[in-house]
Motif scaffolding. Structure first.
Motif, PDB file in Angstrom:
ATOM      1  N   ASP A 233     -41.517 -39.757  18.418  1.00  7.14           N
ATOM      2  CA  ASP A 233     -42.830 -39.672  17.656  1.00  7.14           C
ATOM      3  C   ASP A 233     -42.430 -38.483  16.409  1.00  7.14           C
ATOM      4  O   ASP A 233     -42.035 -37.467  16.723  1.00  7.14           O
ATOM      5  CB  ASP A 233     -43.566 -38.302  18.056  1.00  7.14           C
ATOM      6  N   LEU A 234     -41.832 -39.835  15.479  1.00 10.51           N
ATOM      7  CA  LEU A 234     -41.341 -38.824  13.724  1.00 10.51           C
ATOM      8  C   LEU A 234     -42.394 -37.994  13.387  1.00 10.51           C
ATOM      9  O   LEU A 234     -41.484 -36.634  13.158  1.00 10.51           O
ATOM     10  CB  LEU A 234     -41.425 -39.370  13.326  1.00 10.51           C
ATOM     11  N   LYS A 235     -43.621 -37.807  13.667  1.00 13.14           N
ATOM     12  CA  LYS A 235     -44.815 -36.791  13.269  1.00 13.14           C
ATOM     13  C   LYS A 235     -44.805 -35.267  13.765  1.00 13.14           C
ATOM     14  O   LYS A 235     -45.168 -34.514  14.063  1.00 13.14           O
ATOM     15  CB  LYS A 235     -46.016 -37.571  13.324  1.00 13.14           C
ATOM     16  N   ASN A 236     -44.553 -36.121  15.434  1.00 14.93           N
ATOM     17  CA  ASN A 236     -45.034 -35.062  16.581  1.00 14.93           C
ATOM     18  C   ASN A 236     -43.510 -34.476  17.594  1.00 14.93           C
ATOM     19  O   ASN A 236     -43.183 -35.586  18.435  1.00 14.93           O
ATOM     20  CB  ASN A 236     -45.971 -35.435  17.402  1.00 14.93           C
ATOM     21  N   PRO A 237     -42.374 -33.407  16.769  1.00 17.25           N
ATOM     22  CA  PRO A 237     -40.951 -33.751  17.879  1.00 17.25           C
ATOM     23  C   PRO A 237     -41.187 -33.896  19.215  1.00 17.25           C
ATOM     24  O   PRO A 237     -40.170 -34.130  20.186  1.00 17.25           O
ATOM     25  CB  PRO A 237     -39.955 -32.747  17.248  1.00 17.25           C
ATOM     26  N   SER A 238     -42.069 -33.114  19.817  1.00 22.00           N
ATOM     27  CA  SER A 238     -42.307 -32.697  21.078  1.00 22.00           C
ATOM     28  C   SER A 238     -43.663 -33.812  22.581  1.00 22.00           C
ATOM     29  O   SER A 238     -43.896 -33.465  23.165  1.00 22.00           O
ATOM     30  CB  SER A 238     -43.560 -32.139  21.104  1.00 22.00           C
ATOM     31  N   SER A 239     -43.248 -34.752  21.424  1.00 20.37           N
ATOM     32  CA  SER A 239     -44.339 -35.809  22.413  1.00 20.37           C
ATOM     33  C   SER A 239     -43.201 -37.381  22.116  1.00 20.37           C
ATOM     34  O   SER A 239     -42.445 -37.385  21.097  1.00 20.37           O
ATOM     35  CB  SER A 239     -45.443 -36.293  21.422  1.00 20.37           C
TER      36      SER A 239
END
Length: 334
Positions: A233-239
């Motif tokens: 997920d580019l907006k949320n690297p942790s997911s």
């Protein structure tokens, strides 16, 4: 082919419970670092997002919920007695006209859900479906919306969006797994000796895996192969997002897929070689005669339809001739 096992690869589970209580496509493997995942429906919108007018409409073949419905029909065909190919369902879902496959599926699902022996009447199934949804909502049971979409289109199922049609079918499947005596009985028969918490009502074995760790599935009907890919997920690297897509629908699609070395290359990894070998050596030979029979069946259907149209045209000509003769007769007698 549906029974083929692939040692060392985790089976995909069509679980009938998820975070919102509805079925979803999952795998029984953990994602890297156990990060949370969200489903990416390809060209379709996530379950909790309203599709705006300027958004691209979802393609049912790339929606995991459509695969869930198909898998249910394959797994519990003993209770449904219905046969179709995935592309038939795609076309039916995208049509705004009355469709016999859509009608039959909904009537069969409603019969199982209502635990009756008789099918809902043809001219009443949409009303019954709407009432079932409203009742479930009143009881605060799981549904993908907080309102009944059929009430916004005067209970006309065919006026719904593609996404709504798919999601309603998915909910009907989920409810059957939980509430249908017939389906629950078949589940027990299919999982003798297992405890209830060990039973996975819909489980499809992984066909194989490529070098990018994408997993491939065959549901046991038609020539459709699905691919499941984890995407950061580019907006949320942790997911991570899960992209679900159909890589083939016809034999021609499947042959083009295995010939494309950008898609699948047997020299890229042992797992990709095993996947390639299985598709070329098992899946395609299994599907080719079925595809040929489907073509012949469609040709027979078209011939039958043309004959019916010819008879109808001939009858109309006869009626017109009788009408013309009736007008000529008084003229001659004057």
């Amino acid at each position: 082919m549906a029974e083929t096992k692939d040692a060392g690869l985790a089976p995909m589970e069509f679980n009938h419970e998820s975070q919102n209580g509805l079925p979803m496509v999952t795998t029984n493997t953990q994602t890297p670092n156990d990060v949370p995942t969200e489903v990416d429906y390809g060209r379709s919108a996530p379950v909790d997002v309203t599709v705006e007018e300027n958004e691209e409409l979802p393609d049912p073949k790339n929606m995991p919920e459509t695969a869930f419905v198909i898998a249910f029909c394959v797994k519990f065909n003993e209770a449904l007695k219905i046969s179709f190919w995935p592309e038939d369902l795609d076309a039916a879902l995208c049509s705004t006209e009355e469709n016999p496959l859509i009608e039959k599926l909904n009537r069969l699902f409603l019969r199982n859900l209502l635990n009756t022996e008789r099918l809902v009447e043809k001219n009443k199934w949409m009303t019954v479906l709407s009432n079932v949804i409203s009742k479930r909502l009143e009881n605060n049971e799981d549904f993908y919306l907080d309102y009944n979409p059929l009430k916004r289109v005067d209970d006309n199922y065919y006026a719904l969006s593609v996404r709504d049609k798919v999601m309603i079918l998915q909910c009907l499947v989920s409810w059957q797994l939980i509430s249908s005596s017939k389906i629950k009985g078949l589940i027990k028969q299919q999982h003798l000796g297992l405890n209830e918490d060990e039973i996975k009502p819909l489980e499809v074995e992984v066909l194989g895996e490529d070098a990018k760790k994408s997993k491939y599935y065959y549901l046991g009907i038609g020539a459709r192969i699905y691919r499941e890919t984890l995407i950061p997920d580019l907006k949320n690297p942790s997911s991570m997002n899960i992209k679900w897509e159909a890589v083939s629908t016809t034999i021609h699609d499947l042959k083009k897929f295995v010939e494309n070395r950008n898609e699948i290359d047997p020299s890229r990894s042992e797992k990709e070689n095993a996947l390639y070998t299985k598709i070329v050596g098992q899946v395609i030979p299994y599907l080719e005669p079925l595809a040929m029979e489907k073509v012949k069946e469609e040709q027979r259907r078209q011939i039958k339809e043309r004959k019916k149209e010819t008879r109808r045209d001939n009858n109309l000509k006869k009626i017109l001739q009788i009408h013309n003769d009736a007008e000529i007769l008084p003229t001659r007698t004057r």
